[in-house]
Design an enzyme around this catalytic site. Structure first.
Site, PDB file in Angstrom:
ATOM      1  N   GLY A   1      34.136  38.525  49.053  1.00  0.00           N
ATOM      2  CA  GLY A   1      35.048  39.226  48.163  1.00  0.00           C
ATOM      3  C   GLY A   1      34.343  40.297  47.356  1.00  0.00           C
TER       4      GLY A   1
ATOM      5  N   VAL B   1      33.768  40.564  43.995  1.00  0.00           N
ATOM      6  CA  VAL B   1      32.794  40.056  43.026  1.00  0.00           C
ATOM      7  C   VAL B   1      31.757  39.179  43.714  1.00  0.00           C
ATOM      8  CG1 VAL B   1      32.485  38.740  40.898  1.00  0.00           C
ATOM      9  CG2 VAL B   1      34.517  40.169  41.200  1.00  0.00           C
TER      10      VAL B   1
ATOM     11  N   LEU C   1      38.966  27.312  50.790  1.00  0.00           N
ATOM     12  CA  LEU C   1      39.438  26.691  49.559  1.00  0.00           C
ATOM     13  C   LEU C   1      40.842  26.126  49.650  1.00  0.00           C
ATOM     14  CD1 LEU C   1      37.973  28.811  46.639  1.00  0.00           C
ATOM     15  CD2 LEU C   1      36.953  26.977  47.978  1.00  0.00           C
TER      16      LEU C   1
ATOM     17  N   ALA D   1      39.443  33.665  45.083  1.00  0.00           N
ATOM     18  CA  ALA D   1      40.775  33.519  44.479  1.00  0.00           C
ATOM     19  C   ALA D   1      41.819  34.107  45.414  1.00  0.00           C
ATOM     20  CB  ALA D   1      40.836  34.222  43.122  1.00  0.00           C
TER      21      ALA D   1
ATOM     22  N   THR E   1      44.410  36.665  45.263  1.00  0.00           N
ATOM     23  CA  THR E   1      44.646  37.773  44.336  1.00  0.00           C
ATOM     24  C   THR E   1      45.768  38.713  44.769  1.00  0.00           C
ATOM     25  OG1 THR E   1      42.926  39.086  45.435  1.00  0.00           O
ATOM     26  CG2 THR E   1      42.247  37.751  43.535  1.00  0.00           C
TER      27      THR E   1
ATOM     28  N   ASP F   1      43.342  38.524  33.371  1.00  0.00           N
ATOM     29  CA  ASP F   1      44.170  39.002  32.269  1.00  0.00           C
ATOM     30  C   ASP F   1      45.641  38.653  32.483  1.00  0.00           C
ATOM     31  OD1 ASP F   1      43.953  40.754  34.493  1.00  0.00           O
ATOM     32  OD2 ASP F   1      44.853  42.380  33.352  1.00  0.00           O
TER      33      ASP F   1
ATOM     34  N   TYR G   1      51.018  34.530  40.467  1.00  0.00           N
ATOM     35  CA  TYR G   1      49.556  34.693  40.439  1.00  0.00           C
ATOM     36  C   TYR G   1      49.003  34.243  39.092  1.00  0.00           C
ATOM     37  CZ  TYR G   1      45.091  37.084  39.867  1.00  0.00           C
ATOM     38  OH  TYR G   1      43.778  37.376  39.585  1.00  0.00           O
TER      39      TYR G   1
END
Length: 319
Positions: A12, A14, A38, A61, A63, A103, A126
């Site tokens: 990914g 990050v 996952l 994640a 996303t 956020d 999400y």
């Protein structure tokens, strides 16, 4: 002996940057999705029990914000159930967990930056699944750091930066939402800041990762704020200035010329997304600075540096 670090999400945005930096802090084990999916609890249990890491860094994640509205089962499996199981397994072996959140756990009704004490109120699937993942980690009792970040982009994967650059080779006019406010955060800076935090913890604890004194939730995003519209304008300005140096662009995009002539601001309603998004999603990073002495650059600075990426990765970590 170096501590063992288990990294999920290495492919990914990050995770790919963390994979470059984390080896300076320990022995990194980073299984691909074929070994650590996952959405499969068995993969999570088996990997953690086999690797027995001291630190688990969950950079994976679900996303796809719009897709999550119709794929809630998968979003919940990856964003909620996977970190919950990671927490349980980590606690069993005495490991600690670093997990990224978003956020989008907030509803965007504030007009000043959100801090960690503000009540979460996610308004889409999400955000709801990510907040549920946070709650599961806290409830497990495992030592943890939850890093909430915002508007992440980078030179890999799917993100706003790459989408704008692609569209700029296909359309003369780009219509971009101008009434959502946030802080675009480059994956390189996010990974570097994460590693600075971990390096400080390790240094204070003689090479070990001990979260006892710093356990909790932190906001970690770019300084400043902007809109998607202004961000798109700034991307195109930077692209025009450095068009021939963008070695990280896909070959298909590099072969095309930028033809976009104008960026037109539109409202969220005009854009017509079926998914609610927080109109204001700026995070206060004061606690991160206060506790760890770490602060990310302004979003404009991050974008400028992203366009000359390779020269700054090692330098950023060493500072």
């Amino acid at each position: 002996m170096k501590p063992v670090i288990l990294l999920s999400g290495k492919n990914g945005q990050v995770g790919g940057e963390l994979l470059r930096l984390l080896p300076q802090l320990g022995e990194v084990v980073a299984p691909g999705r074929e070994h650590l999916n996952l959405s499969k609890p068995g993969d999570i249990r088996r990997t953690i029990r086999d690797v027995r890491p001291q630190l688990i860094v969950n950079a994976a994640a679900y996303t796809a914000v719009d897709q999550a509205e119709t794929d809630q089962t998968m979003a919940q499996a990856i964003n909620q159930e996977a970190p919950e199981l990671m927490s349980v397994e980590a606690k069993k072996i005495g490991a600690i967990l670093l997990h990224y959140s978003t956020d989008y756990v907030f509803d965007g009704t504030k007009r000043v930056p959100y801090d960690e004490t503000d009540s979460a109120n996610p308004i889409n699937i999400y955000g709801k699944t990510k907040f549920a993942g946070e709650q599961a980690i806290r409830s497990s009792g495992v030592p943890h750091l939850i890093f909430r970040t915002a508007w992440v982009y980078g030179t890999r994967g799917r993100n706003f930066l790459l989408t704008i650059l692609r569209l700029a080779t296909e359309r003369e006019e780009l219509r971009i939402v101008s009434d959502q406010v946030g802080a675009p955060t480059c994956a390189v800076d996010l990974a570097a800041a994460t590693c600075k935090v971990l390096a400080g913890i390790s240094k204070r604890n003689r090479g070990q990762f001990i979260f006892t004194e710093v356990n909790g939730t932190y906001h970690i995003s770019a300084a400043g704020q902007t809109t998607w519209y202004e961000f798109a304008q700034t991307i195109l300005e930077a692209a025009v200035a450095t068009q021939h140096d963008l070695a990280w662009l896909s070959d298909a995009t590099k072969r095309r010329q930028l033809i976009a002539q104008r960026v037109v601001p539109i409202s969220t309603q005009e854009f017509g997304s079926r998914t609610c998004r927080p109109p204001y999603a700026v995070l206060s990073n004061s606690r991160l600075k206060q506790i760890f002495g770490v602060a990310l650059p302004d979003w404009r600075t991050q974008l400028e540096q992203c366009f000359r990426l390779d020269s700054i990765v090692a330098e950023r970590f060493a500072d």
